[in-house]
Structures are given as C-alpha cells and as structure tokens.
Design a protein around this motif. Sequence first.
Motif, PDB file in Angstrom:
ATOM      1  N   SER B 242      43.945  38.630  23.773  1.00 41.49           N
ATOM      2  CA  SER B 242      42.535  38.507  24.141  1.00 41.49           C
ATOM      3  C   SER B 242      41.675  39.172  23.066  1.00 41.49           C
ATOM      4  CB  SER B 242      42.278  39.126  25.516  1.00 41.49           C
ATOM      5  OG  SER B 242      42.756  40.441  25.557  1.00 41.49           O
ATOM      6  N   HIS B 243      40.388  38.875  23.069  1.00 38.66           N
ATOM      7  CA  HIS B 243      39.446  39.429  22.098  1.00 38.66           C
ATOM      8  C   HIS B 243      39.897  39.193  20.665  1.00 38.66           C
ATOM      9  CE1 HIS B 243      37.254  41.197  25.376  1.00 38.66           C
ATOM     10  NE2 HIS B 243      38.400  41.593  25.868  1.00 38.66           N
ATOM     11  N   PHE B 293      33.170  47.819  23.760  1.00 33.35           N
ATOM     12  CA  PHE B 293      32.525  47.201  24.928  1.00 33.35           C
ATOM     13  C   PHE B 293      31.105  47.708  25.176  1.00 33.35           C
ATOM     14  CE2 PHE B 293      37.073  46.584  25.991  1.00 33.35           C
ATOM     15  CZ  PHE B 293      37.052  45.204  26.098  1.00 33.35           C
ATOM     16  N   LEU B 297      30.007  45.695  28.415  1.00 36.95           N
ATOM     17  CA  LEU B 297      30.332  46.288  29.720  1.00 36.95           C
ATOM     18  C   LEU B 297      29.731  47.675  29.906  1.00 36.95           C
ATOM     19  CD1 LEU B 297      34.100  45.327  29.808  1.00 36.95           C
ATOM     20  CD2 LEU B 297      32.211  44.156  30.905  1.00 36.95           C
ATOM     21  N   ASN B 456      44.729  42.681  33.621  1.00 40.34           N
ATOM     22  CA  ASN B 456      45.210  42.482  32.262  1.00 40.34           C
ATOM     23  C   ASN B 456      46.068  43.659  31.846  1.00 40.34           C
ATOM     24  OD1 ASN B 456      44.932  42.536  29.070  1.00 40.34           O
ATOM     25  ND2 ASN B 456      44.406  40.492  29.781  1.00 40.34           N
ATOM     26  N   TRP B 459      46.201  43.633  26.487  1.00 41.58           N
ATOM     27  CA  TRP B 459      45.271  42.688  25.854  1.00 41.58           C
ATOM     28  C   TRP B 459      45.935  41.360  25.505  1.00 41.58           C
ATOM     29  CZ3 TRP B 459      40.795  44.991  26.648  1.00 41.58           C
ATOM     30  CH2 TRP B 459      40.723  46.378  26.576  1.00 41.58           C
ATOM     31  N   CYS B 462      44.583  36.885  28.949  1.00 42.82           N
ATOM     32  CA  CYS B 462      43.456  36.875  29.885  1.00 42.82           C
ATOM     33  C   CYS B 462      43.003  35.424  30.076  1.00 42.82           C
ATOM     34  CB  CYS B 462      42.322  37.714  29.308  1.00 42.82           C
ATOM     35  SG  CYS B 462      40.894  37.804  30.388  1.00 42.82           S
ATOM     36  N   GLN B 470      41.354  39.090  39.706  1.00 43.48           N
ATOM     37  CA  GLN B 470      40.444  40.241  39.692  1.00 43.48           C
ATOM     38  C   GLN B 470      39.386  40.111  40.784  1.00 43.48           C
ATOM     39  OE1 GLN B 470      39.326  39.677  35.511  1.00 43.48           O
ATOM     40  NE2 GLN B 470      40.079  41.729  35.097  1.00 43.48           N
ATOM     41  N   ILE B 494      37.820  49.018  32.584  1.00 43.39           N
ATOM     42  CA  ILE B 494      37.293  47.991  31.675  1.00 43.39           C
ATOM     43  C   ILE B 494      37.492  46.590  32.261  1.00 43.39           C
ATOM     44  CG2 ILE B 494      37.673  46.876  29.436  1.00 43.39           C
ATOM     45  CD1 ILE B 494      38.375  49.740  28.380  1.00 43.39           C
ATOM     46  N   HIS B 495      38.713  46.284  32.666  1.00 44.84           N
ATOM     47  CA  HIS B 495      38.992  44.918  33.112  1.00 44.84           C
ATOM     48  C   HIS B 495      38.255  44.594  34.410  1.00 44.84           C
ATOM     49  CE1 HIS B 495      41.755  44.710  29.856  1.00 44.84           C
ATOM     50  NE2 HIS B 495      42.656  45.516  30.390  1.00 44.84           N
ATOM     51  N   CYS B 498      34.651  44.054  33.760  1.00 48.32           N
ATOM     52  CA  CYS B 498      34.468  42.764  33.110  1.00 48.32           C
ATOM     53  C   CYS B 498      34.360  41.673  34.175  1.00 48.32           C
ATOM     54  CB  CYS B 498      35.635  42.497  32.172  1.00 48.32           C
ATOM     55  SG  CYS B 498      35.578  40.899  31.381  1.00 48.32           S
TER      56      CYS B 498
HETATM   57  S1  SF4 Z   1      39.394  41.057  31.720  1.00 48.84           S
HETATM   58 FE1  SF4 Z   1      37.654  41.121  30.311  1.00 48.84          FE
HETATM   59  S2  SF4 Z   1      37.929  43.047  29.192  1.00 48.84           S
HETATM   60 FE2  SF4 Z   1      39.879  42.532  30.160  1.00 48.84          FE
HETATM   61  S3  SF4 Z   1      41.039  41.399  28.607  1.00 48.84           S
HETATM   62 FE3  SF4 Z   1      39.986  39.894  29.882  1.00 48.84          FE
HETATM   63  S4  SF4 Z   1      38.042  39.521  28.812  1.00 48.84           S
HETATM   64 FE4  SF4 Z   1      38.873  41.418  27.992  1.00 48.84          FE
END
Ligand code: SF4
Lengths: 199, 527
Positions: B242-243, B293, B297, B456, B459, B462, B470, B494-495, B498
């Motif tokens: 991810s990212h 973030f 976030l 997640n 990383w 996702c 979630q 964080i997740h 998000c």
């Molecule tokens: S839930 Fe959001 S912060 Fe977490 S990996 Fe996925 S996009 Fe990134």
Amino acid sequence: MMTGKEKKTSRLEIIFTGFGGQGIILAGRILGKAAVIGDHRESTLVQAYGPEARGGACSAQVTISDRPIHYPYVRRPDVLVCMSQGGFDKFIDQMKEGGALLIDHDLVQPRGFDKRFFSIPSTRIAEELGRKMMANIIMLGFFTAITGAVSVEAARDAVTDSVPKGTEEMNAAAFNRGCDYGLAVLKGLEKKAAGRAGA
Amino acid sequence: MTDFNIILFMCNWGPHAAYQALQDTGASIPDNVKMVRIPCTGRISKALLFKSFEMGANGVALVGCEPGSCRYGTGTANAQGHVEDTRGILELLGLGKDRLQLATFLPDESGSLLEFLKRFSREIEGMGPSPIRPATELIPVAERDRAIEEVVSAHDVYACQDCGKCSSACPLTLAGKPFSPRAIANAVIAGDIDSPSVQKDVWACLTCGLCYDRCPSAVDFSGFIRDLRDILARSGSDRHASHGEFFQSLMRTMTSRDLEVRPWQWLSSDVRTDPGSKTLFFGGCAPYFDIFFKNFLRTRTREILVDSLRLLNFFDVHPALLKEERCCGHDLLWSGDRANFLKLAQLNADAIRDKGVEEIITACPECYSTLRRDYPAHGIDLGCKITHIFDFLEQEIDKGAVGFKGLDRQLTFQDPCRLSRLENRPHLPRRLLNRVAPNSFKEMKDSGISAICCGNSAWTGCDSFSKALQVKRIRQARSTGSDLLITACPKCQIHLRCAMEDPFLGEELNMEVLDLTSLLARAIHWE
Ligand code: SF4
Ligand code: SF4
Ligand code: SF4
C-alpha cells in the motif's frame, strides 16, 4: 515524622495492635528477631491479649535500641501499627507527638486523627495473594519500608525464619508486596511534595 | 562528470518549455542532473519522491508550474504537500530535508530555471554524497518449489484437515472477499502456487493470526504466509504494497550503515532521559507515520512515545534512548523482505549491544514481538530483557499508592493482534483498563483473542474488502455505546482512522481514538 529516609534513632518504641488471630504477636516477634539477629541490636517484646484469645484486642509492644533495654513496656509509642479499629481507638492517645501511625486501609478509620498517617490495604492484598492470614506479614513489610526501623534484609530473613515450613516463599512474597507498597507510598509523598503528582 | 546525481522530475507543461529553451540555446545545465519528464508534479507521490533516494539519488527536485497555472488545477498544491511531508521524513531519517526541493516556473522563465539548477547542484555538492546505499537486492530463490515445500512442512500445513474453521473465522472471508486460508493452503500443497488467485491472495492475508487460533491442527497460517511471501517476492511476485511501497522503501533505506538517523530530534525537553541508563526505551516508527499522514489523517501516534516516557518518568525511570534507532524490521519481515529485515535487526543489535543495556521497554506491540521473538529466531541476540510497557506499568501500579482520575467517558478497546494473539496476552491491556476505568469499559462483540484486525498489517494488500472489514469493526465499536476507542498500537490507530475518513458513511463511523498509554498518562497520579 520519621520515614525510611531518616536516620535511625537509638531507641524506638512500637506498638502493633489488632485482634486475635491476625498474627499481631507473631509480627512483633519477627520484628524483634530482625532487630536482634539481623541488625545486631537489642530488642524486647511484651505481649498483651484481651479477654478472649481469639478475636479480642491484642497488642505487641516492641522496643528496639542500640543499648540494653531495662524497661520493656511501651507507654508512649513512636510508631503505632493498627490492624483493627479497637486497637486504634485504644492506643491512639498514647502515641507520641509526631509519632508515625500505620493502619490497615479497610479495617481502620483514623477518626479524630488529623495528621498524616500511612495506610495500606494489607488484608485485601493478603486475600488477593490467597491467604488472609498473611496480612500481618504484609503490614510488616509496609512497616519496614516506611519506618526503616529494621533493615529490609533482616526483616525478610526473620519472616522466612518464623513462619511454618513450606510457606516461606509465600510469606516472603507477602513481605515484599508490603515493602513495595510502602516504597511506593513514600515515592508518592515525595512526588506530591515536589508538585509532580501526575505523569 | 561528478559522482553525485540529481533527479529532476519535470512537469511536461510549464517548466519543460523553459528547460527545452535551455537545451536549444546550449545553456550549461549541470551535468549531474538527470531529467525525468512527467505529466504533472501532483502525480509524483511521496513514494516516488522517496524511491529516488532509496535508489541512491543525492538530490531530488520536483519542478512544476506556478500555483494557479497548473493545467489540472490542483497539481501544484498536491506537489507542495508531498514535498513537505517527504522533506519531514528525510529530516528524521538523517538525510536532511534540503536534498529535496520543489520549484515552479513559467514556460518563459528559462533564466531562473537555469539559476535554480546551478544553485541546487552546488548545494547538493556541498552536502556530499548520500549515505544511502541501495538496499540488498532480493536474491532469487534457487529452487523455488523446493523452498515452498520446506515452508509448507516447517509450518506443518500438511496437517490441515480441510475443516474450514479458518475460513469461517477469517475476517477477510467474512467481509465477503473471495478468499480462503484453507484454499490457499490446499493450492500451495497441490503445487498451484502460480495460479493468479494464489499469487494475489498471499498478499491479502492480514497475518492477524485469528485462523491459527481456531485451527484444530494448529496450522500457523500467518507464519506460513510470512515465509511464503519472502519466497514469492524473490521470485518476482508483485508485493501489493500500500502507499506505493513508501514504508517498505523507507525501512530499506534504513539498512544503510552510514545513515545517521535522527529519530528523536523532535522530542521535547521536559521528558527526562539518561544516556547512561541500563533501561532503553525503543520507540518504533510512529514519528515517521505521523509525518506521512499529517495532511490526511492528522494522526499523532508519536504522542504514544511521549506518554510512555512520561509514565516511565512518573515511576522514576529515566531511560536511555537509542540515537541510532532504526525500524525494528517488522514490516519488512512480514511483507516478504527477510534479507533487509535481517540487516535492520543486525544494525539495531550492533547499536544496542555495547551499551550495557539490561532491559528494553517498548510501547509498540510489533516492536515488542519482533525484538522478543523474531530477532532470536533469526539468530540475533540483543542480550537483554524485552518488556512491553504495559508489563512494566502493571508491575509498578500493583505496588500501590497510585490512583487514577475518573474520566467521564465510555471506553471500548481494539486489541493489537501482535500482543493479544501472537503473544497471547489479551489480559494485559485489560488489567490496566480495569484499573483506569473499571465501570465504563465495554468489550466489542469480537474481543481479546477473537478480536477483528484493524484492517492492515505490514502495509500490504489494502483493498475494498479490508475496508469493509474496518467498517464492520468500527460499527462494533460504536454499538458498544462507547465514545472513546482505546487502541494499543500506532498502526491500529492509523488504519482505523483511515477507515473513518469514508466520505459516504461520514459521521456514522466517527469516533475518538486514543492510545492506552495516553489514557494512562492522563489519568495516573500518586495517592
Ligand atoms: S487502511 Fe488506510 S492507512 Fe491503512 S494501509 Fe490502507 S490506505 Fe493505508
Ligand atoms: S482450520 Fe486448520 S485444519 Fe481447518 S481448514 Fe483451516 S488450516 Fe485446515
Ligand atoms: S491470518 Fe487473518 S487474514 Fe490471514 S487468513 Fe488468517 S484469519 Fe484470515
């Protein structure tokens, strides 16, 4: 007021009080042993029971000194340890001005006493540890940490030396709990005095 | 020709015309500048900016159109955000923010473009070569199928009875994803590793360990996935990071020995530390996450570190901080890059070992589990005790004379999988919760060892199904009637945050999130 941080006075008079069955006399005896055997000082013990051996008020009068003790009775204790309300009510007026009061948090209400005192839920902790009978040992650990009247090692050794075989470890753990609690209380006082009560 | 290089990401529209004018007139563009023509600066993500540094660039310039002249409207504004965040991370990483610059030019500003290029080139020369060495390349597995077989037997996947308990517990399956741990296990055993669904699903697993808890044959599926990922990544499989793989990239740059990281430079001075202490506080990557973030976030996970240090100070522990602290390597290990995990672990071990540290305290469940379990399992001995801060606190608070201010909130708790399941210690945070808020704490429907993942891990993978999971989790939290969701891992925060950003569900998913350490630090006091 004396705490573990201060220098030992050469003569210290202590009353342990509670009701029969709490192991008050045993606590007194252990304390004396610690002073004599562990710390190489002088000590005497006078025990007094109330009308009934079990459940009635009882007290242990312990004197610890660097010199021979000629008079073992304690009339004006420097330290008063109360594990029952009755004991508190009976002895509080005898305590020396500026003496240290130690109480069981759940069993004693220090009614009419408006100075600083030290309290520990020794009976509750003993129940948590699985044996209500060990409240006296927990109180002894607390006493040791707060007053510094005997050294921690001497007191712990005297505990394991005096309790029934097979329960040494449990009692040492109980002693440590009381001692840790006492150290935490002292630390808390220090922090509060410095204006740092929170994190 | 000098031996340093500068990557110039140059927007096709405004500045490229200026650049061409320079080329046409034979202007002396510094020869260490490598120009990459791009359609819009706004599309150069933090991951792409950072990737250049991971690959060894000495400097990167993102050159676009002046604000207001962007062909797509928001390109320049996006670029500003990306550059600002990436610069913050470069600073923390010890590389220095000035190695990355953003500049904007109109098509006719070739003169100032040339000036900029010359100045930037001089500045970079002054900073010297980047200490980052490209990380260890993934070494292809010589006999892939044999290696897979070994992993299958190491985790005793053959013991699978095909009972399906794992699939009926897996939160991804329950979120409606056509995904089944049992099916993956069977496919791998049957030699179907190259099937497109297996290649994809291996990267979707959250490695949350819930299936392992349910499996009657004790097949450690998440451990199996972890090891399988390493083999697949080395065989060229897409890692579904991810990212844009930003975090893996970041962690790989930390494997450069000469990099002088500055992970603690932000710490305020009212926290008391002692370089000579035998107790070391290991912080983890929260400060990097917060920068990444920041604009999206607005997480403040590094507060967890500050509050941990405050709590240690509360109990008169003034720990040492490791100024060379690098990522513990958790995310690399769990996303198929064992080689670079090992390098990080070794660097941390080298930095810790000669300091005479007797105990490491950490507040991050991933660092805790990685230092405690995975380092020794990979032959890396830190020579000291690893303690989770909850254990430390529980022990100290239990001594007595400590109380907690009452708080007028209803709480619920998100279990961190690494602590509650992998380390099997769901009771530890609960003991603390019951001390702070004995009457206002309510469990979610799935809790403790059965808790659902925050969505997640490491990383990777996702997708819309992990998102659905979630949403389900946050709804569980809300339906407890609580107004404060307590977490115990920066990543959970964080997740979950998000997921709360969902523009369609909006308020329905909103809930205040606070780490347990911060809760404790706010409420604790000496009695
Ligand atoms: S839930 Fe959001 S912060 Fe977490 S990996 Fe996925 S996009 Fe990134
Ligand atoms: S729970 Fe275990 S035994 Fe059952 S299908 Fe899943 S992996 Fe196989
Ligand atoms: S580890 Fe978690 S996400 Fe992965 S298969 Fe098992 S239950 Fe599903």
